[in-house]
Motif scaffolding. Structure first.
Motif, PDB file in Angstrom:
ATOM      1  N   ILE A 173       0.873  -1.283  -0.163  1.00  0.00           N
ATOM      2  CA  ILE A 173      -0.040  -0.190  -0.250  1.00  0.00           C
ATOM      3  C   ILE A 173       0.851   1.254  -0.142  1.00  0.00           C
ATOM      4  CG2 ILE A 173      -1.884  -1.346   1.149  1.00  0.00           C
ATOM      5  CD1 ILE A 173      -1.684   0.321   3.455  1.00  0.00           C
ATOM      6  N   MET A 174       2.212   1.104   0.284  1.00  0.00           N
ATOM      7  CA  MET A 174       3.177   2.325   0.324  1.00  0.00           C
ATOM      8  C   MET A 174       3.257   2.800  -1.222  1.00  0.00           C
ATOM      9  SD  MET A 174       3.486   3.602   3.059  1.00  0.00           S
ATOM     10  CE  MET A 174       4.464   4.893   2.365  1.00  0.00           C
ATOM     11  N   LYS A 175       3.141   1.728  -1.975  1.00  0.00           N
ATOM     12  CA  LYS A 175       3.301   2.059  -3.609  1.00  0.00           C
ATOM     13  C   LYS A 175       2.018   2.807  -3.939  1.00  0.00           C
ATOM     14  CE  LYS A 175       5.805  -2.269  -4.532  1.00  0.00           C
ATOM     15  NZ  LYS A 175       6.906  -2.369  -5.795  1.00  0.00           N
ATOM     16  N   VAL A 176       0.895   2.629  -3.322  1.00  0.00           N
ATOM     17  CA  VAL A 176      -0.137   3.549  -3.740  1.00  0.00           C
ATOM     18  C   VAL A 176      -0.165   4.870  -3.147  1.00  0.00           C
ATOM     19  CG1 VAL A 176      -2.748   3.554  -3.881  1.00  0.00           C
ATOM     20  CG2 VAL A 176      -1.571   1.334  -4.133  1.00  0.00           C
ATOM     21  N   LEU A 177       0.304   4.845  -1.967  1.00  0.00           N
ATOM     22  CA  LEU A 177       0.428   6.096  -1.278  1.00  0.00           C
ATOM     23  C   LEU A 177       1.497   7.294  -1.751  1.00  0.00           C
ATOM     24  CD1 LEU A 177      -0.261   4.638   2.490  1.00  0.00           C
ATOM     25  CD2 LEU A 177      -1.884   6.052   1.299  1.00  0.00           C
ATOM     26  N   GLY A 178       2.530   6.457  -1.954  1.00  0.00           N
ATOM     27  CA  GLY A 178       3.569   7.329  -2.674  1.00  0.00           C
ATOM     28  C   GLY A 178       4.317   8.157  -1.790  1.00  0.00           C
ATOM     29  N   GLU A 179       5.438   8.795  -2.414  1.00  0.00           N
ATOM     30  CA  GLU A 179       6.487   9.567  -1.379  1.00  0.00           C
ATOM     31  C   GLU A 179       6.102  10.761  -1.041  1.00  0.00           C
ATOM     32  OE1 GLU A 179       9.081  10.915  -4.523  1.00  0.00           O
ATOM     33  OE2 GLU A 179      10.010   9.166  -4.443  1.00  0.00           O
ATOM     34  N   ASN A 180       4.970  11.314  -1.047  1.00  0.00           N
ATOM     35  CA  ASN A 180       4.558  12.489  -0.518  1.00  0.00           C
ATOM     36  C   ASN A 180       3.612  12.140   0.768  1.00  0.00           C
ATOM     37  OD1 ASN A 180       4.070  15.150   0.330  1.00  0.00           O
ATOM     38  ND2 ASN A 180       2.711  15.800  -1.232  1.00  0.00           N
ATOM     39  N   THR A 181       3.996  11.173   1.547  1.00  0.00           N
ATOM     40  CA  THR A 181       3.386  10.575   2.704  1.00  0.00           C
ATOM     41  C   THR A 181       4.186  10.774   3.939  1.00  0.00           C
ATOM     42  OG1 THR A 181       2.370   8.955   1.245  1.00  0.00           O
ATOM     43  CG2 THR A 181       2.247   8.650   3.304  1.00  0.00           C
TER      44      THR A 181
ATOM     45  N   GLU B 177     -10.741  14.119  11.249  1.00  0.00           N
ATOM     46  CA  GLU B 177      -9.292  14.462  10.854  1.00  0.00           C
ATOM     47  C   GLU B 177      -8.888  13.969   9.687  1.00  0.00           C
ATOM     48  OE1 GLU B 177      -7.571  16.521  12.574  1.00  0.00           O
ATOM     49  OE2 GLU B 177      -8.639  16.625  14.705  1.00  0.00           O
ATOM     50  N   ASP B 178      -8.306  14.815   8.905  1.00  0.00           N
ATOM     51  CA  ASP B 178      -7.818  14.594   7.524  1.00  0.00           C
ATOM     52  C   ASP B 178      -6.569  13.510   7.325  1.00  0.00           C
ATOM     53  OD1 ASP B 178      -7.845  14.612   4.676  1.00  0.00           O
ATOM     54  OD2 ASP B 178      -6.732  16.333   4.526  1.00  0.00           O
ATOM     55  N   ILE B 179      -6.910  12.403   7.971  1.00  0.00           N
ATOM     56  CA  ILE B 179      -5.963  11.394   7.908  1.00  0.00           C
ATOM     57  C   ILE B 179      -6.308  10.114   7.527  1.00  0.00           C
ATOM     58  CG2 ILE B 179      -4.507  12.324   9.797  1.00  0.00           C
ATOM     59  CD1 ILE B 179      -5.920  10.423  11.968  1.00  0.00           C
ATOM     60  N   ILE B 180      -5.343   9.094   7.026  1.00  0.00           N
ATOM     61  CA  ILE B 180      -5.842   7.532   7.103  1.00  0.00           C
ATOM     62  C   ILE B 180      -5.227   6.869   8.113  1.00  0.00           C
ATOM     63  CG2 ILE B 180      -5.566   5.699   5.317  1.00  0.00           C
ATOM     64  CD1 ILE B 180      -4.890   7.647   3.114  1.00  0.00           C
ATOM     65  N   TYR B 181      -6.103   5.919   8.649  1.00  0.00           N
ATOM     66  CA  TYR B 181      -5.915   5.169   9.815  1.00  0.00           C
ATOM     67  C   TYR B 181      -6.023   3.688   9.336  1.00  0.00           C
ATOM     68  CZ  TYR B 181      -5.614   3.457  14.626  1.00  0.00           C
ATOM     69  OH  TYR B 181      -5.062   2.757  15.896  1.00  0.00           O
ATOM     70  N   VAL B 182      -4.790   3.087   9.207  1.00  0.00           N
ATOM     71  CA  VAL B 182      -4.824   1.798   8.870  1.00  0.00           C
ATOM     72  C   VAL B 182      -4.725   0.739  10.095  1.00  0.00           C
ATOM     73  CG1 VAL B 182      -3.770  -0.197   7.350  1.00  0.00           C
ATOM     74  CG2 VAL B 182      -3.998   2.194   6.708  1.00  0.00           C
ATOM     75  N   MET B 183      -5.558  -0.096  10.190  1.00  0.00           N
ATOM     76  CA  MET B 183      -5.539  -1.074  11.407  1.00  0.00           C
ATOM     77  C   MET B 183      -5.238  -2.201  10.576  1.00  0.00           C
ATOM     78  SD  MET B 183      -8.611  -2.777  13.542  1.00  0.00           S
ATOM     79  CE  MET B 183      -8.613  -3.943  14.583  1.00  0.00           C
TER      80      MET B 183
ATOM     81  N   MET C  67      -7.628  -4.678  -2.136  1.00  0.00           N
ATOM     82  CA  MET C  67      -6.995  -3.718  -0.891  1.00  0.00           C
ATOM     83  C   MET C  67      -6.455  -2.527  -1.714  1.00  0.00           C
ATOM     84  SD  MET C  67      -3.982  -4.788   1.369  1.00  0.00           S
ATOM     85  CE  MET C  67      -2.517  -4.901   0.294  1.00  0.00           C
ATOM     86  N   LEU C  68      -5.799  -2.760  -2.763  1.00  0.00           N
ATOM     87  CA  LEU C  68      -5.078  -1.378  -3.488  1.00  0.00           C
ATOM     88  C   LEU C  68      -6.011  -0.304  -3.987  1.00  0.00           C
ATOM     89  CD1 LEU C  68      -2.281  -3.222  -5.358  1.00  0.00           C
ATOM     90  CD2 LEU C  68      -2.031  -2.265  -3.033  1.00  0.00           C
ATOM     91  N   LYS C  69      -7.191  -0.976  -4.348  1.00  0.00           N
ATOM     92  CA  LYS C  69      -8.294  -0.125  -4.917  1.00  0.00           C
ATOM     93  C   LYS C  69      -8.854   0.782  -3.725  1.00  0.00           C
ATOM     94  CE  LYS C  69     -12.447  -1.596  -6.927  1.00  0.00           C
ATOM     95  NZ  LYS C  69     -13.195  -2.456  -7.630  1.00  0.00           N
ATOM     96  N   LYS C  70      -9.041   0.068  -2.562  1.00  0.00           N
ATOM     97  CA  LYS C  70      -9.670   0.845  -1.450  1.00  0.00           C
ATOM     98  C   LYS C  70      -8.549   1.934  -0.963  1.00  0.00           C
ATOM     99  CE  LYS C  70     -12.725  -3.151  -0.071  1.00  0.00           C
ATOM    100  NZ  LYS C  70     -12.901  -4.229   0.646  1.00  0.00           N
ATOM    101  N   VAL C  71      -7.266   1.661  -1.053  1.00  0.00           N
ATOM    102  CA  VAL C  71      -6.064   2.521  -0.633  1.00  0.00           C
ATOM    103  C   VAL C  71      -6.115   3.732  -1.446  1.00  0.00           C
ATOM    104  CG1 VAL C  71      -3.587   2.557  -0.004  1.00  0.00           C
ATOM    105  CG2 VAL C  71      -4.959   0.714   0.644  1.00  0.00           C
ATOM    106  N   GLU C  72      -6.303   3.340  -2.779  1.00  0.00           N
ATOM    107  CA  GLU C  72      -6.333   4.374  -3.689  1.00  0.00           C
ATOM    108  C   GLU C  72      -7.504   5.618  -3.615  1.00  0.00           C
ATOM    109  OE1 GLU C  72      -7.089   3.716  -7.699  1.00  0.00           O
ATOM    110  OE2 GLU C  72      -5.967   5.132  -8.606  1.00  0.00           O
ATOM    111  N   LYS C  73      -8.580   4.731  -3.205  1.00  0.00           N
ATOM    112  CA  LYS C  73      -9.854   5.666  -3.033  1.00  0.00           C
ATOM    113  C   LYS C  73      -9.678   6.183  -1.629  1.00  0.00           C
ATOM    114  CE  LYS C  73     -13.890   3.898  -4.461  1.00  0.00           C
ATOM    115  NZ  LYS C  73     -15.292   2.828  -4.208  1.00  0.00           N
TER     116      LYS C  73
END
Lengths: 393, 306
Positions: free
Chosen positions: B33-41, B120-126, B191-197
């Protein structure tokens, strides 16, 4: 601009003048007005910051630490149980060398639960790596919040700092305070530019990573050295502030009528003001008494206190908290600093605990006790519980 | 057009050299999922395995800024990071917290609920491996019924966990946040589709990702994905997403396999009696029924009220 304001207003106003980027705070008596005033400043559009209305002090300190680690100037405030709930994260703030500033309105830590002035909330945090300043009046609250950012953000320091003010006696009591104009504040305190560790996608790094035994001891040494080094910075910032605004607090300690004093009483917080009056009264009677306002417990003004001891025949330490089985924490600190440096009697006076009033007569008793110790060269009583039912003072 | 596995960049932002166990579901989840999130993370992790295997000074597998403070404050720290970035002119940087089930369902729930309420404008991954693995496989609120852990041992009288798994995704859904999804290491495309969304939305976004743990679940390291598949096919794990509260099951097994087929691959369930398996099967049936009814109720939420 002189206005009649509470200590809490002075703290909130100074945070606004410090142009803090991020505030994360949770209300607790008697700190509540700080959070409320900041809410008003933000909603009135006169304070430009990200204000996070968190659900607990634990999250307040967590969000403040992470905002600071990201490179923002961060602020929070708390008291008593709130500070205890923050305890875990206080060590992160200092370990990451984050220049966070936090007023702490010193209040009883339960049990028994109470909301009035006591320093048993901050005393357990002496080992947390925070600079601990103690103030005497509302003007000093305002001035020390601004000075705190200069001290904490100095590259020779980079440590978080608490500004301790007594519950209600300052937090809820109005006094005339010279509130700083924005241009003066900006001149004294430029905007924060982190140079070392911060979270920036253009310069990736880990802040707070898992560390094996090969490295932690050096980190501890460096933080200790920074705390020691902050003594010089505290003095410089005090002097610069005095030059710019005419208010000189003396740096780590302030001596009052100590020139030819035979005995000295060391005080923390608002009791200092009461003690000044007692010193004047006793001086008028020809008694050679003097006062030392201890402004910082961390870093501890070891040299200053040794110098005081070298000039008097007896020394006493006032405490508004007790470390069970030993004595007052300020007393423990002073005695430790003086070990091997003096033979004079040292005694501890516990008063005002749980917010009980400390009367002029209470402090008179302390000075007269010290004069007796000076005369006999012996400590009449090591721990003196003032005005305590069932205990002979 | 959503992202495909073939579209993923070669470069890893969570690199080789980390020290996760072979077959670790969490490591696979994070790397992909880091590949989807990218460098600006910017990343936060609480105290968990990922803290230790992702970075132990002076080594670090993260190619993006990485932050840790403590165990129970992922959502609070991610909030602080995001708000600070806003004041520093970096509003477009994505802030992600990666926490385990212990750090989320249990000790981190208070800060999580508050951050969700504040949107809050954040992504929380459990990442959910259903126990405190970092401290040595102790039960969490997310451990399933019957499972052996070191604090729910298979004793002579009591065998495994006597209580049922807490449904954290539904708790977060009740906060009315913009995006809630479950995903699984066994369904990477989903999973990747959801992360991208999630990445392309604003506000509070929550993903609960099934992440097998060979060490704690007592299974061979080469069947991590197979177990994840069987979790979904048996109904033990429901794959769904909810955009603005509209819940949709994203993978519906054609015919659910018996839960026993899922259990028998893992040593953590080895001691379970027929009675215990029957109790768990009953729980799964009810859960699946409830999820299907919830989907029906929430899928067609009136858009005109937006």
């Amino acid at each position: 601009m002189k206005r009649v304001v509470t200590g809490n207003y002075a703290a909130a106003f100074a945070a606004m003048r410090a142009r803090v980027n991020v505030v994360a705070a949770f209300p607790i008596t008697p700190q509540t007005f700080i959070v409320e005033h900041i809410s008003e400043f933000v909603n009135d559009g006169i304070m430009d910051c990200e204000f996070i209305r968190v659900e607990s002090e634990h999250s307040a300190m967590s969000a403040t630490v992470s905002a600071s680690a990201t490179g923002a100037r961060a602020f929070t405030a708390t008291a008593s149980q709130g500070l205890a709930l923050m305890h875990e994260i206080l060590f992160t703030a200092s370990g990451m060398r984050l220049p966070i500033v936090m007023p702490v309105v010193n209040r009883t830590l339960a049990a028994p639960i109470g909301i009035w002035a006591e320093m048993n909330d901050v005393m357990p945090e002496r080992d947390a790596g925070w600079i601990l300043a103690f103030v005497e009046d509302n003007q000093e609250v305002h001035d020390m919040v601004l000075q705190a950012y200069r001290i904490a953000e100095d590259n020779r320091v980079l440590l978080p700092m608490m500004v301790n003010l007594d519950a209600f006696i300052l937090s809820h009591t109005v006094e005339p305070v010279d509130l700083m104009e924005p241009e003066d504040a900006d001149r004294f305190l430029p905007s924060y530019k982190p140079e070392h560790a911060y979270l920036d996608p253009e310069r990736p790094m880990g802040v707070g990573i898992f560390t094996p035994p090969e490295y932690i001891q050096e980190e501890r040494y460096q933080t200790h050295a920074a705390m020691e080094g902050s003594k010089q910075v505290i003095k410089e910032v005090n002097d610069e502030f005095a030059k710019m605004f005419g208010r000189d607090y003396g740096g780590l300690v302030e001596e009052y009528r100590m020139d030819d004093a035979e005995v000295a009483l060391l005080t923390l917080g608002t009791v200092t003001s009461t003690a000044r009056e007692v010193v004047d009264n006793l001086r008028a009677e020809g008694k050679k008494v003097g006062l030392v306002k201890v402004r910082f417990l961390r870093p501890y003004p070891t040299d200053e206190i040794r110098s005081v001891a070298s000039r008097v025949k007896a020394i006493g330490i006032y405490d508004r908290a007790i470390s069970y089985g030993v004595g007052g924490p300020a007393y423990i600190e002073a005695r430790s600093a003086l070990y091997g440096h003096t033979d004079i009697p040292i005694s501890n006076y516990l008063a005002g605990i749980g917010g009980r009033d400390v009367m002029l007569s209470d402090i008179e008793f302390m000075f007269n006790d010290l004069l007796k110790n000076a005369e006999s060269g012996k400590v009449r009583k090591e721990l003196v519980w003032i005005n305590t039912r069932g205990v002979e003072q | 057009m959503s992202i495909g596995i073939k579209d993923l960049p070669e470069e890893n932002l969570f690199t080789a050299g980390h020290t996760a166990c072979a077959g670790c579901g969490a490591a696979i989840v994070v790397r992909n999922i880091m590949k989807v999130l990218g460098e600006n993370t910017v990343i936060y992790t609480p105290a968990n395995c990922l803290l230790v295997f992702g970075a132990t000074y002076p080594h670090i597998a993260w190619k993006v800024p990485y932050h840790h403070v403590a165990f129970e404050n992922t959502a609070a720290c991610a909030t602080g990071m995001k708000r600070a970035l806003n004041t520093l002119g970096k509003e477009d940087t994505t802030v992600v917290g990666f926490a385990g089930d212990g750090g989320t369902a249990d000790i981190g729930m208070q800060a999580l609920s508050a951050a969700a309420e504040r949107n809050e404008d954040i992504i929380y991954v459990m990442y959910d491996n259903e126990a405190y693995m970092n401290t040595g496989i102790q039960r969490s609120g997310s451990t399933p019924y019957g499972a052996w852990t070191t604090t729910t041992p298979a004793g002579k009288v009591i065998k495994g966990k006597e209580l049922f798994k807490k449904d954290v995704a539904q708790i977060i859904l009740a906060h009315n946040v913009p995006y809630v999804a479950t995903a699984s290491v066994g369904y990477p495309q989903d999973m990747l589709k959801k992360v991208e969304k999630a990445k392309n939305m604003k506000g509070f976004r929550f993903l609960q990702i099934y992440s097998s743990c060979p060490t704690g679940w007592r299974h061979p390291t080469d069947i991590t994905v197979e177990i994840a598949n069987k979790a979904v096919e048996s109904g033990m794990w429901t794959l769904f997403e909810a955009v603005d509260g509209r819940m949709e099951i994203t993978h519906r097994p054609k015919e659910r396999i018996p839960v026993q087929d899922y259990l028998k691959l893992q040593g953590r369930f080895r001691h379970m009696s027929e009675e215990q398996i029957r109790i768990l099967q009953n729980w799964v049936d009810k859960k699946w029924d409830r999820d299907s009814r919830l989907e029906k109720a929430l899928k067609m939420l009136d858009e005109s009220t937006d």
